[in-house]
Design a protein around this motif. Structure first.
Motif, PDB file in Angstrom:
ATOM      1  N   LYS B  28      68.808  44.223  39.197  1.00 31.99           N
ATOM      2  CA  LYS B  28      68.284  44.395  40.552  1.00 31.99           C
ATOM      3  C   LYS B  28      68.874  43.320  41.441  1.00 31.99           C
ATOM      4  N   ALA B  31      67.828  39.268  47.083  1.00 32.76           N
ATOM      5  CA  ALA B  31      68.268  38.764  48.392  1.00 32.76           C
ATOM      6  C   ALA B  31      67.370  37.567  48.738  1.00 32.76           C
ATOM      7  N   GLY B  33      64.266  37.286  48.302  1.00 33.73           N
ATOM      8  CA  GLY B  33      63.246  37.115  47.271  1.00 33.73           C
ATOM      9  C   GLY B  33      61.814  37.159  47.778  1.00 33.73           C
ATOM     10  N   GLN B  34      61.614  37.437  49.044  1.00 32.14           N
ATOM     11  CA  GLN B  34      60.264  37.360  49.611  1.00 32.14           C
ATOM     12  C   GLN B  34      59.375  38.528  49.210  1.00 32.14           C
ATOM     13  N   SER B  35      59.978  39.604  48.764  1.00 32.02           N
ATOM     14  CA  SER B  35      59.180  40.709  48.235  1.00 32.02           C
ATOM     15  C   SER B  35      59.376  40.824  46.731  1.00 32.02           C
ATOM     16  N   LEU B  36      60.605  40.667  46.289  1.00 36.25           N
ATOM     17  CA  LEU B  36      60.895  40.867  44.868  1.00 36.25           C
ATOM     18  C   LEU B  36      60.251  39.792  43.986  1.00 36.25           C
ATOM     19  N   THR B 110      65.611  38.824  54.313  1.00 38.33           N
ATOM     20  CA  THR B 110      66.818  39.386  54.924  1.00 38.33           C
ATOM     21  C   THR B 110      66.574  40.778  55.483  1.00 38.33           C
ATOM     22  N   HIS B 117      63.626  47.392  50.587  1.00 42.07           N
ATOM     23  CA  HIS B 117      62.287  47.304  50.000  1.00 42.07           C
ATOM     24  C   HIS B 117      61.398  48.453  50.489  1.00 42.07           C
ATOM     25  N   GLU B 123      58.282  46.138  59.705  1.00 39.50           N
ATOM     26  CA  GLU B 123      58.742  46.417  61.068  1.00 39.50           C
ATOM     27  C   GLU B 123      60.160  46.971  61.114  1.00 39.50           C
ATOM     28  N   LEU B 160      68.810  54.739  47.929  1.00 41.57           N
ATOM     29  CA  LEU B 160      69.742  53.843  47.230  1.00 41.57           C
ATOM     30  C   LEU B 160      69.702  54.109  45.727  1.00 41.57           C
ATOM     31  N   MET B 165      74.597  49.033  46.723  1.00 40.39           N
ATOM     32  CA  MET B 165      74.138  47.884  47.490  1.00 40.39           C
ATOM     33  C   MET B 165      74.284  48.194  48.970  1.00 40.39           C
ATOM     34  N   ASP B 189      50.381  38.816  58.622  1.00 36.32           N
ATOM     35  CA  ASP B 189      50.124  39.847  57.615  1.00 36.32           C
ATOM     36  C   ASP B 189      50.931  41.089  57.934  1.00 36.32           C
TER      37      ASP B 189
HETATM   38  C1  LIG Z   1      53.412  36.379  52.994  1.00 36.23           C
HETATM   39  C2  LIG Z   1      54.444  37.404  53.379  1.00 36.23           C
HETATM   40  C3  LIG Z   1      54.264  38.085  54.559  1.00 36.23           C
HETATM   41  C4  LIG Z   1      55.192  39.036  54.939  1.00 36.23           C
HETATM   42  N1  LIG Z   1      54.958  39.710  56.097  1.00 36.23           N
HETATM   43  C5  LIG Z   1      55.839  40.660  56.469  1.00 36.23           C
HETATM   44  C6  LIG Z   1      55.642  41.403  57.666  1.00 36.23           C
HETATM   45  O1  LIG Z   1      54.683  41.187  58.411  1.00 36.23           O
HETATM   46  N2  LIG Z   1      56.534  42.371  57.973  1.00 36.23           N
HETATM   47  C7  LIG Z   1      57.627  42.627  57.171  1.00 36.23           C
HETATM   48  O2  LIG Z   1      58.395  43.497  57.500  1.00 36.23           O
HETATM   49  N3  LIG Z   1      57.838  41.942  56.054  1.00 36.23           N
HETATM   50  C8  LIG Z   1      56.990  40.962  55.676  1.00 36.23           C
HETATM   51  N4  LIG Z   1      57.226  40.284  54.522  1.00 36.23           N
HETATM   52  C9  LIG Z   1      58.395  40.663  53.665  1.00 36.23           C
HETATM   53  C10 LIG Z   1      59.659  40.027  54.154  1.00 36.23           C
HETATM   54  O3  LIG Z   1      60.001  40.605  55.372  1.00 36.23           O
HETATM   55  C11 LIG Z   1      60.823  40.214  53.189  1.00 36.23           C
HETATM   56  O4  LIG Z   1      61.861  39.507  53.746  1.00 36.23           O
HETATM   57  C12 LIG Z   1      61.374  41.595  52.970  1.00 36.23           C
HETATM   58  O5  LIG Z   1      60.371  42.502  52.653  1.00 36.23           O
HETATM   59  C13 LIG Z   1      62.371  41.622  51.806  1.00 36.23           C
HETATM   60  O6  LIG Z   1      63.528  40.897  52.098  1.00 36.23           O
HETATM   61  P1  LIG Z   1      64.147  39.915  51.036  1.00 36.23           P
HETATM   62  O7  LIG Z   1      65.483  39.552  51.548  1.00 36.23           O
HETATM   63  O8  LIG Z   1      63.236  38.816  50.772  1.00 36.23           O
HETATM   64  O9  LIG Z   1      64.338  40.875  49.766  1.00 36.23           O
HETATM   65  P2  LIG Z   1      64.081  40.650  48.231  1.00 36.23           P
HETATM   66  O10 LIG Z   1      62.681  40.282  48.004  1.00 36.23           O
HETATM   67  O11 LIG Z   1      65.109  39.764  47.658  1.00 36.23           O
HETATM   68  O12 LIG Z   1      64.339  42.115  47.730  1.00 36.23           O
HETATM   69  C14 LIG Z   1      63.480  43.180  48.055  1.00 36.23           C
HETATM   70  C15 LIG Z   1      64.013  44.470  47.467  1.00 36.23           C
HETATM   71  O13 LIG Z   1      65.186  44.879  48.130  1.00 36.23           O
HETATM   72  C16 LIG Z   1      66.283  44.981  47.231  1.00 36.23           C
HETATM   73  N5  LIG Z   1      67.466  44.500  47.972  1.00 36.23           N
HETATM   74  C17 LIG Z   1      67.572  43.327  48.634  1.00 36.23           C
HETATM   75  N6  LIG Z   1      68.749  43.259  49.258  1.00 36.23           N
HETATM   76  C18 LIG Z   1      69.401  44.409  48.990  1.00 36.23           C
HETATM   77  C19 LIG Z   1      70.673  44.941  49.367  1.00 36.23           C
HETATM   78  N7  LIG Z   1      71.500  44.251  50.146  1.00 36.23           N
HETATM   79  N8  LIG Z   1      71.007  46.166  48.902  1.00 36.23           N
HETATM   80  C20 LIG Z   1      70.167  46.866  48.123  1.00 36.23           C
HETATM   81  N9  LIG Z   1      68.972  46.426  47.736  1.00 36.23           N
HETATM   82  C21 LIG Z   1      68.589  45.207  48.169  1.00 36.23           C
HETATM   83  C22 LIG Z   1      65.900  44.132  46.051  1.00 36.23           C
HETATM   84  O14 LIG Z   1      66.540  44.532  44.889  1.00 36.23           O
HETATM   85  C23 LIG Z   1      64.396  44.341  45.997  1.00 36.23           C
HETATM   86  O15 LIG Z   1      64.128  45.555  45.375  1.00 36.23           O
HETATM   87  C24 LIG Z   1      56.335  39.310  54.116  1.00 36.23           C
HETATM   88  C25 LIG Z   1      56.511  38.600  52.945  1.00 36.23           C
HETATM   89  C26 LIG Z   1      55.587  37.650  52.559  1.00 36.23           C
HETATM   90  C27 LIG Z   1      55.820  36.901  51.287  1.00 36.23           C
END
Ligand SMILES: Cc1cc2nc3c(=O)[nH]c(=O)nc-3n(C[C@H](O)[C@H](O)[C@H](O)COP(=O)(O)OP(=O)(O)OC[C@H]3O[C@@H](n4cnc5c(N)ncnc54)[C@H](O)[C@@H]3O)c2cc1C
Lengths: 758, 286
Positions: B28, B31, B33-36, B110, B117, B123, B160, B165, B189
């Motif tokens: 997997k 990116a 990591g904020q959701s994964l 990101t 995700h 949003e 996907l 990717m 939230d």
């Molecule tokens: C406390 C908290 C509050 C939040 N509040 C909000 C909010 O109000 N609104 C909102 O929109 N989000 C919110 N988020 C989520 C945040 O926006 C994350 O940044 C987003 O959901 C995932 O981005 P990431 O880069 O961290 O992805 P990751 O956590 O690294 O990955 C998420 C998923 O996407 C996949 N992925 C990542 N990059 C790629 C790529 N380039 N190609 C294919 N697959 C990929 C991964 O494999 C995984 O399955 C919140 C998170 C937290 C922890």
């Protein structure tokens, strides 16, 4: 004595704890690393009610890095009941049956927590699900009894009657009835629970680092469970990131870590995580009240009748205390000549209840304040007027509420309430409310009074000692969790000894430093340990004078102590300060003065006050904003206003949580469904208003220092005042709210008279 | 709350990353990591391997390509919030970013992760559907462009494939005004409901274009072009926005959960949409 101006007590000095904590230098249980320590993880029950048929641990055992996989099937000792939870104590590890989701069934010891959790995944437990009992209505029927050996789900029933009790309702012109409820809340301290233990084979002693609010009671429980000489069990509470009551009780993890560390003679640590904090840490508040208030046409209360049920979860926890303390708080600051209270603590398949900040005070006040609102509304009377009519007046003191042992003693309730009304400026608010409504904005005002009953049982002590460097060290068993005791108690001591604050060192939470202690909870520490310093300090000074007399070679009666100096006027002797005294005593091989003093008191303190809140409700989104929150608060003699304000503000914020957002929800199978901050919402900095605090300082007549509790003042009427304000915003529609918290989803349903589903 | 063991790869190029994705079993992308990572810590996600794309500088730029912006999948929320190009050509993105999480989350999370995700209450997916963004996606064997409207399939599910990717996202530049309105229980939230709009009002006060997308009400971002078209040619005024919002509220079948019943979400959608339309149609200072 020094003049008032020069005292340390009363000054809002910053905490002596801050520099370390702010720099991240504080040491918490998570920061304790014994060389080679094993991490403990637990397999917890996924069922609310089930029979355990089989526990298979082979696969988990085989995982590299795993040292032991432990269940009550093989470990008879771990079927022992937890100490201090009569009459229905759970075994340390569930045996044969599980009674709530989150109950520990298997303990795993591994090199680290990662491996331990991997092993937990490999443990296979077969369960036979049994019918879960998830609300008090069902539980009371006893068609499924959680503890067959106990025979009923009613864990406890008490009643309290004053005057003619229920009979007196007949004298009322109106009887107002309501069913009022509170949901469950979870304290969610910033630091989850944790414990680390090290057994020393040579001395056969156990050293336990424990995020507990009471090191001495933990020591007692641990030595009982392990059947060890208590003298060989030492409990130390390092820094603690919040306790709020729920780090006070008897938990499986406490005895498991201690027992296993001794059994394997190997250091073991369990750092609970957030998920465990939601599942396994005891909860609070959940109650259903059926209330009747009898009043006269003029609004005078004649009688109060309440039958209530506390959804206590599967074991006592500390819940019975909460239920009883609720009863004690049902009168609030009002004159209620007759009452009858029936209090049931009922067991269900949920994690137990235990005191959480307020511990019955918020519940009791929620009921009396809400039913007064209801009564005023039904009589067409002003909600303020009905309160003024019934408040205890200064001429009533000492005022016995009718509840055993409760005698209000000080202050001026009506005047303080009037002060709040003036500060809020109620008539100006009513004008603004009208104007706002014309623009489609709903404003509401909520007002509530409270009495904060604190301490009133047991003791707390201080061990005084002159340290080698001349500082006076005070050790107490009242372990803080972030309140700033090391500052507040030092301020009291600095006045007692007429010395600068830097010369005082306060040591908390170490059973090696003082023999006995009860702990920090229920806003008791300044009252109990503070008075121990005030009184015991004089006795310690007497010992110091004796020591000084030896050095000065004069009679003790000749020695005069003044502002840090021992002298013998009229003799040729020189004078000594504490530093010199310490070094001279050491040089002469005399022992250093030391003294242990315990302050015992069954006299509670009665702080009081009132909260006023203005809410702004967005009818379209159901959002409730708080433009203004005012607290007028009597905390007796306030040792440090900065710390006291911190307590009040913190309490209000937690109160806003349980009034507006926070609720532990369970599905029909008893599964908790709010086990992360995604679903369990705490108030955030953005939504919390500035909280205005106005102090009133009526000295407590019942203790030498004049102190009263301040830790719960902020949270007591919060649910009452918020629901009251939201109703006020919808007065034209006669909105009635019977359930706290009033979440946006619930408010939507109330506004639309939607069938209660949330 | 510790993740199960996984292997970890840190490719230095997109080509290497795509190779890993097609050869490593159960891999997997990591990116921000904020959701994964939270999902792994709660053991709700158990990937065998992580392909950490945080070093792929090829994916970190925001480029003006004429009629669109091309944004690399690894561009962080925080950068979207600050970028002058985004503010100028995709102002709604900058506005929405303020509503996403907290600063710590925005500095890691990101745009690619947010879209991949596919949280129904996030949003950026709503804006992607509203703005007809194009997602440029590659595997070792092919590159394809997917329009946002086709990308989201269900809760946390997109088109996907595991070996694909998301590389870049093409955002058509907008000259219309837009607004995003949402309601979350606490700031930071995930929202209960999101309404995003973009409206173009001609000099005569008549609507030339109107777009509406909702988040948090269904399993994927919601949009209905038939309803949007009803606004075209009408006078941009509150009664129109009221009617359209009402029509939308009648058309949707919102989800029901712990925090909000379907009826509550419907009301939120109507109120937020009305606000978002009204605000989008306000004349702005040049
Ligand atoms: C406390 C908290 C509050 C939040 N509040 C909000 C909010 O109000 N609104 C909102 O929109 N989000 C919110 N988020 C989520 C945040 O926006 C994350 O940044 C987003 O959901 C995932 O981005 P990431 O880069 O961290 O992805 P990751 O956590 O690294 O990955 C998420 C998923 O996407 C996949 N992925 C990542 N990059 C790629 C790529 N380039 N190609 C294919 N697959 C990929 C991964 O494999 C995984 O399955 C919140 C998170 C937290 C922890």
């Amino acid at each position: 004595m020094t003049t008032t101006k020069e005292t340390w007590v009363g000054r809002g000095i910053p905490r002596v704890e801050d520099p370390r904590l702010i720099q991240g230098l504080g040491e918490y249980v998570s920061d304790i690393h014994f060389p080679g320590q094993w991490a403990m993880a637990l397999v917890r029950s996924p069922h609310a009610h089930a029979r355990i048929l089989e526990v298979r641990t082979d696969a988990a055992r085989k995982l590299s890095g795993v040292h032991a996989v432990i269940s009550a099937v093989d470990w008879e000792d771990l079927r022992q009941p937890l100490p201090d939870m009569k009459p229905l104590s759970p075994p340390a590890l569930a045996y044969e049956r599980v009674l709530y989701v989150g109950q520990p069934v298997v303990a795993i010891l591994a090199d680290d927590r990662y491996i331990a959790e991997d092993a937990a995944d490999l443990v296979e437990i077969s369960y036979q699900p049994l019918t879960p009992v998830v609300n008090v209505e069902d539980a009371r029927q006893d068609s499924v009894v959680l503890h067959p050996e106990f025979g009923t789900n009613i864990l406890d029933y008490v009643n309290f009657v004053s005057g003619d009790g229920q009979e007196a309702l007949k004298e009322a012109d109106h009887v107002i009835s309501a069913t009022l409820q509170m949901g469950r809340v979870s304290a969610q301290a910033m630091e989850p629970r944790g414990i680390a233990a090290l057994f020393d084979e040579k001395t056969q002693s156990l050293m336990v680092y424990h995020a507990t609010q009471s090191v001495h009671r933990a020591k007692e429980r641990i030595s009982t469970f392990l059947q060890m000489d208590p003298n060989h069990v030492h409990v130390i509470a390092p820094e603690i990131g919040g306790g709020f009551g729920v780090k006070n009780g008897s938990y499986p993890e406490e005895v498991l870590v201690s027992y296993l560390a001794k059994y394997f003679a190997h250091p073991i640590k369990w750092s609970g995580d957030r998920f465990e904090e939601f599942l396994g840490t005891y909860q609070e508040r959940e109650q259903t009240h059926h209330v009747q208030l009898g009043i006269k046409n003029d609004g005078r209360i004649v009688a109060f009748v309440d039958t209530y049920y506390q959804d206590n979860g599967a074991y006592p926890g500390g819940g019975v205390l909460v239920a009883h303390n609720t009863a004690r708080n049902l009168m609030g600051p009002y004159r209620i000549p007759h009452f009858a209270i029936h209090c049931y603590t009922v067991m269900t398949n949920k994690v137990p209840q235990t005191p959480y900040r307020g511990a019955g005070r918020p519940q009791g006040h929620y009921i009396i304040e809400r039913i007064m609102d209801r009564a005023a509304d039904e009589l067409g009377m002003d909600r303020i007027a009905i309160r003024m009519k019934n408040l205890v007046r200064p001429q009533d003191f000492p005022y016995a509420t009718g509840f055993p042992g409760v005698v209000y003693d000080s202050g001026d309730y009506p005047q303080t309430f009037q002060d709040l009304l003036d500060i809020v400026d109620v008539s100006a608010f009513r004008v603004r409310q009208q104007q706002a409504r014309a623009q489609g904005i709903r404003l509401g005002l909520g007002l509530a009074n409270y009495v904060e009953i604190s301490a009133g049982f047991g003791f707390e002590g201080v061990h005084f000692r002159l340290a080698a460097d001349g500082r006076i060290e005070l050790a107490t068993g009242a372990t803080g969790q972030g309140q700033g005791h090391r500052t507040a108690l030092a301020q009291i001591a600095a006045d007692t000894f007429e010395m600068p604050l830097e010369q005082i060192a306060v040591v908390e939470g170490d059973t090696r430093r003082i023999d006995k202690g009860i702990g920090t909870f229920g806003s008791r520490t300044v009252i109990m340990a503070g008075n121990a310093i005030v009184i015991g300090g004089q006795e310690f000074l007497e010992k110091a004078r004796e020591a000084a007399a030896k050095i000065l070679d004069v009679k003790t009666t000749d020695v005069v102590y003044h502002q840090g100096t021992f002298s013998a006027p009229g003799t040729s002797a020189k004078s000594l300060d504490w530093t010199l005294l310490a070094s001279e005593l050491q040089r002469a091989s005399h022992s250093m003065p030391a003294h242990e003093y315990y302050f015992y008191s069954n006299t509670a303190t009665y702080g009081f006050g009132c909260h006023g809140v203005i809410v702004e409700v967005n009818e379209k989104t159901s959002e409730i904003r708080i433009p203004r929150y005012v607290v007028v608060h009597d905390g007796g003699v306030v040792v440090n206003p900065l710390l006291a304000n911190g307590q009040v503000i913190g309490g209000v914020v937690q109160g806003l949580g349980s009034a507006l957002y926070e609720e532990m929800r369970f599905n029909e199978n008893g599964q908790p469904i709010t086990t992360s901050f995604l679903a369990y919402h705490l108030p955030g900095a953005v939504s919390v208003p500035d909280i205005e605090i106005h102090h009133r300082n009526y000295r407590a007549p019942g203790n030498p220092g004049g102190y009263k509790g301040v830790g719960e003042a902020g949270i007591i009427p919060s649910q009452a005042v918020i629901l009251s304000a939201v109703e006020d915003a919808f007065r034209d529609q006669g909105l009635r709210l019977n359930y706290a918290p009033i979440t946006p989803g619930r408010l939507f349903q109330a506004m639309h008279r939607e069938e209660a589903k949330l | 709350m510790k993740p199960p063991a996984f292997s970890y790869y840190r490719p230095e190029s997109v080509a290497q990353a795509l190779h890993l994705l097609s050869t490593v079993e159960g891999a997997k992308i990591l990116a921000g990591g904020q959701s994964l990572i939270p999902m792994m810590n709660m053991r709700l996600a158990r990937p065998d391997a992580l392909v950490d794309i945080n070093h792929l500088t090829e994916l970190t730029s925001i480029q003006d390509v004429g009629d669109a912006l091309e944004i690399g999948a690894l561009v962080r929320h925080d950068e979207l919030l600050r970028s002058p190009l985004v503010r100028r050509h995709a102002p709604l993105v900058a506005q929405a970013e303020r509503l996403i999480g907290h600063p710590a989350i925005r500095s890691r999370g990101t745009i690619g992760g947010s879209l991949a995700h596919a949280d129904p209450a996030a949003e950026l997916p709503v804006l992607a559907v509203l703005g007809d963004w194009e997602l440029i996606v590659s595997s070792q064997t092919q590159t394809r462009t997917i329009s946002a409207g086709d990308f989201f399939l269900s809760y946390f599910v997109t088109t996907l494939a595991p070996e694909e990717m998301l590389l870049r996202i093409r955002l058509p530049k907008v000259s219309t005004y837009g607004h995003i309105a949402e309601y979350a229980i606490q700031a930071g939230d995930f929202a209960l409901t999101i309404a995003a709009t973009s409206v173009d009002v001609g000099p005569s006060g008549v609507v030339r274009e109107c777009r509406i997308a909702l988040g948090g009400v269904t399993d994927v971002p919601w949009r209905d072009k038939t309803i949007e078209r009803q606004a075209i040619g009408q006078v941009a005024q509150d009664s129109l926005w009221k009617d359209i919002s009402h029509t939308v509220a009648e058309a949707i079948d919102p989800i029901d959960d712990l925090h909000a019943t379907s009826a509550y979400r419907r009301q939120l959608a109507e109120a937020l949409l009305r606000e978002a339309l009204h605000r989008a149609a306000q004349p702005k200072p040049a």
